[in-house]
Design a protein around this motif. Structure first.
Motif: not given
Lengths: 555, 555
Positions: A200-227
């Motif tokens: 289900x595609x989600x519409x782009x949010x005008x203000x997506x913050x805050x959110x958590x990015x879980x970036x799964x590469x070789x290792x995993x980083x959890x990045x909190x983005x507030x702006x």
């Protein structure tokens, strides 16, 4: 086959906005990567490239200029093998205002030295005094810096986290048909073999913050983005894509990540995992745990008895010895120069991939079940960690990026299921079409290229170069290269450079969302391009355009 | 060897209160378990036993009566193999007031059917109308219920979580020299091969609540305990001891859990894990990640190139084929009835265990490194999940129980390191001497045995039997069986049955520590024995005695 299914995904998406995921896109093979490099002429077009060299995969973003006069707009990778074409059709975007097409592709980092060697053999620096500069991020941008320098390419290195967040922020606020969640069918339980998932595609949010990015590469980083330029890496884990592929490479006879992913499609992890039912003989009702909930990944392996030394068991051991030796012999035949190709053509390699590397367990456990068990183990674990971090950080949304997901239905459904399960359906996992290319995209847009088309030192790029490539600042039209209906919405105003105003790094205030008694220090030393307009109207305008575009396409 | 080192642990503990962990205690082998069963006469002494049958291990708590007239108090397992003796010396406690000695031992659940079959062959029920009842918990207590019933043994099943918490509460409030933390030397970094760890025993806390119990069995449960009979399983993961042992069983040629643990002692996981330095070529300074921090467990496996089909590589493949076939042949020789023992005696089995089961990678990766990598992966991950859950639940202490830890120095140091790392040294991991026996202990003390020495139905045991075995209510002296200086402090007042008053289950109020906006429902349907005295003085008395005992021993 992959190309065909890719098209099917596209056509479905165009009509309903809900897509059934069929096939994940495939990596570009080493040969393809080299062929692309040969055609691109890296040293002449270095400003059209951005790299993200991770631990396992090197991601390349390339802006290919349109060849005037050609009737059909052909991409350089069109001429290459179909696998690459399938990949292109899934992810490439033609942008006439940019004067070309954005391509995203990736190859395995372990082949990077050969790529650089290839550059050295085929090209000489055009201007020895002014080296060609390529924007690059990821650990490899630092590690292979000297390697590139030796062939006349200067890597302008950027911070990995900053680029990843910049890339995601750009996607979230400017791309329609980019973010999706999945509906998991009611039958999709932990332990069930075949998930049916719908996007289900989600519409782009005008203000997506805050959110958590879980970036799964070789290792995993959890990045909190507030702006737009405020983020913090709050946690991480070593149990990520590298663990899955590393484990599967030893456990099975697969030779590439894609082979493993292909294997998992036929797997049933309940043959390898210890389920609650295996321990209790049924459900653990007091805790509400169904009999088919995984109690211990790979737990069924521990339940197998060691055979006692009897003659009956010895006959079994003898059979295993014969099967094991035959398996080794097949691998030997495939490794033969020239002749090996005949055996490959006969399908011997594919058959070999379907067996466990451990000949003693290959009769009891199938390689596909083991691979799926590993995939689910990593997916569930990452999703659980992401959920827990999101609760602690008080953010409502989790985006899953990085090259591990790559639209693979089992990964997507496992992550979605786990987030649903732990949050009691209060949180939803969100995925990205360009999940693996956040860093490369951030690296590409993160520097004002034409203004500083000179050797940019690492210090200056990470502290001052906040603007994106100037050509991105013109009004961008959207025209998908393939039949894919992904509509990208670009900036509204032509030549409005103020959209990306360079900002000085101000002191960042602590987040009101952070947990009490915990000091949060945002990475104020890593400034990010302020991609999002400060005026709400502009953003709203973009969203409106995005919606209009979609409505038009549907009607 | 294990017995000797066990003694060394004891003697050191007696003098300083700080112990260097040398060897983990060993499981009782199947043969030993059967021999114990033969001596114990299960059906005559069923009230002296308590079982906890988990997914991988079956734990037995047995109270052995002292044989009057014998000069030396010999235990039944003294007559068995030295491995069992080493295990006994590490964990057994002689309790004269109980009229016997408490023994804790465990064997692998996959052998349980043979144990039950053994009972069937050797004994007949003493009284067909009144079956012998054994208190039991864990999933196997439900799963193997019928199996036991067929040989005249009725399992009085108890809830696993309730028993585990009851067992831990009993240890925490009554045992001195039970809970320990470890000092990690400054050189013990993630990625370093040989941790030097020292145990620091923690005094029993008068009021240990609230705390988080991270119970690592085959799977992992995170249980928040806020009072003697108030707890909730807040989370769990399938990545636990079963995953470690299951993975290692396929990856290596080891045949028992102990063999894998033995292997890890010589391992260096940095040869298998992808470190930050492998990606960046050094530290990732902006995030404060050292070069030797693990970026991706098993990640180095993904970095190995696939050999191209050349004649030079074919010669290597040929060598691998020969080595692989030889390895298979060795396993075949060991599997020979009778003759196999000679090959075992020649050390061929031990040599085979040191190699990976995947012959293609066995030249590049050593089995010990792979096993250590798996151990650290599971340990770090469980510790991280425990920490995150502790933060969310707002509890200050985490106890690590379950049969996975088993005093193994690498596990203990990895968990301690991870809790230190993520909490920025604000939280400390706490371990238990009897970590694997919480469920069995809870099951043993959780029912007033002599008062209800009749067939106790499952319904009644889980709702009314709240008192411990009555003999525990008498004043208990403490006398360690071996040289081990563990001082257990028992109840102060003789025959004071009010220490364990049966309580009715009251409605449980939500915890003030729980996260806002989240409804907590404590498992009010699983009442627990109210083990802790309500009067503070009594508890304080116990702590004082514990301290006095230690002071005496030191002087």
């Amino acid at each position: 086959m992959k190309g065909a299914s890719g098209t099917e995904v596209n056509s479905r998406g165009g009509t309903s906005g809900i897509e059934t995921i069929l096939e994940p896109p495939t990596l570009v093979r080493k040969g393809t990567a080299l062929a692309v490099l040969k055609r691109v002429n890296l040293l002449a077009e270095s400003n059209a490239l951005a790299l993200d060299i991770g631990g396992s995969l090197a991601k390349i973003l390339y802006l290919q200029p349109i060849e005037r006069g050609s009737v059909e707009k052909r991409l350089c990778i069109d001429f290459l093998e179909p696998v690459a074409t399938a990949h292109r059709s899934a992810l490439s975007v033609e942008v006439p205002e940019l004067g070309g097409t954005l391509h995203f592709f990736a190859f395995e980092t372990r082949n990077i030295e050969e790529c650089v060697k290839f550059i050295k053999e085929h090209w000489r620096p055009t201007n020895a005094e002014r080296p060609n500069v390529i924007r690059a991020t990821g650990g490899g941008a630092y590690k292979y810096c000297e390697l590139f320098r030796a062939v006349g390419v200067e890597l302008s290195t950027r911070d990995e986290m900053a680029c990843t967040v910049a890339g995601l922020n750009f996607l979230l606020t400017h791309f329609d048909h980019e973010v999706y969640s999945v509906n998991i069918s009611s039958s999709t339980q932990i332990g069930s073999p075949n998930p049916v998932v719908q996007r289900n595609y989600v519409d782009p949010l005008p203000d997506p913050y805050p959110y958590l990015l879980c970036h799964i590469g070789s290792g995993v980083s959890f990045i909190k983005v507030i702006g737009p330029n405020r983020f913090q890496r709050v946690s991480g884990t070593s149990l990520g894509g590298g663990t899955f592929w590393g484990l599967c490479r030893i456990l099975t006879n697969c030779k590439t990540f894609d082979e493993v992913i292909e294997l998992t499609k036929h797997g049933d992890n309940s043959r390898v995992d210890m389920l609650v039912g295996d321990i209790y003989g049924g459900a653990y009702e007091k805790l509400g745990l169904d009999a088919n909930v995984i109690a211990a990944s790979f737990g069924k392996v521990t339940m197998r008895k060691e055979p006692s030394p009897t003659w009956a068991n010895f006959r079994r051991e003898l059979r295993r010895f014969v099967v094991g030796t035959a398996s080794l012999f097949i691998h030997l035949l495939i490794a033969l120069p020239f002749l090996g190709n005949i055996f490959r053509w006969l399908g011997m390699e594919r058959r070999a991939h379907g067996t466990l590397s451990n000949v003693y367990f290959s009769r009891h456990f199938r390689a596909e079940d083991v691979a799926l068990s590993a995939l689910r183990m990593v997916s569930y674990n990452v999703a659980q960690l992401a959920y827990l971090n999101a609760v602690i950080e008080g953010v409502p949304r989790i985006y899953f990026g990085g090259s591990f997901v790559r639209e693979h239905p089992f990964t997507v459904s496992a992550i979605s299921y786990a987030v649903d399960f732990w949050s009691k359906k209060k949180m939803q996992a969100l995925f990205l079409v360009h999940d693996g290319y956040l860093g490369a995209l951030g690296s590409f847009i993160g520097v004002d290229w034409t203004d500083s088309e000179q050797r940019v030192t690492e210090e200056s790029t990470t502290s001052t170069c906040l603007s994106p490539p100037s050509r991105l600042n013109s009004e961008l039209g959207v025209n998908c290269v393939s039949g894919r209906s992904h509509r990208r919405n670009r900036r509204k105003k032509s030549g409005d450079r103020s959209i990306f105003p360079p900002k000085t790094t101000s002191e960042l205030s602590p987040s009101p969302l952070s947990v009490e008694n915990e000091t949060k220090q945002y990475l104020s030393d890593i400034p990010l391009p302020p991609i999002v307009d400060s005026t709400h109207e502009k953003r709203e305008g973009w969203t409106q355009i995005a919606r209009k575009t979609r409505t038009l396409n549907r009607s």
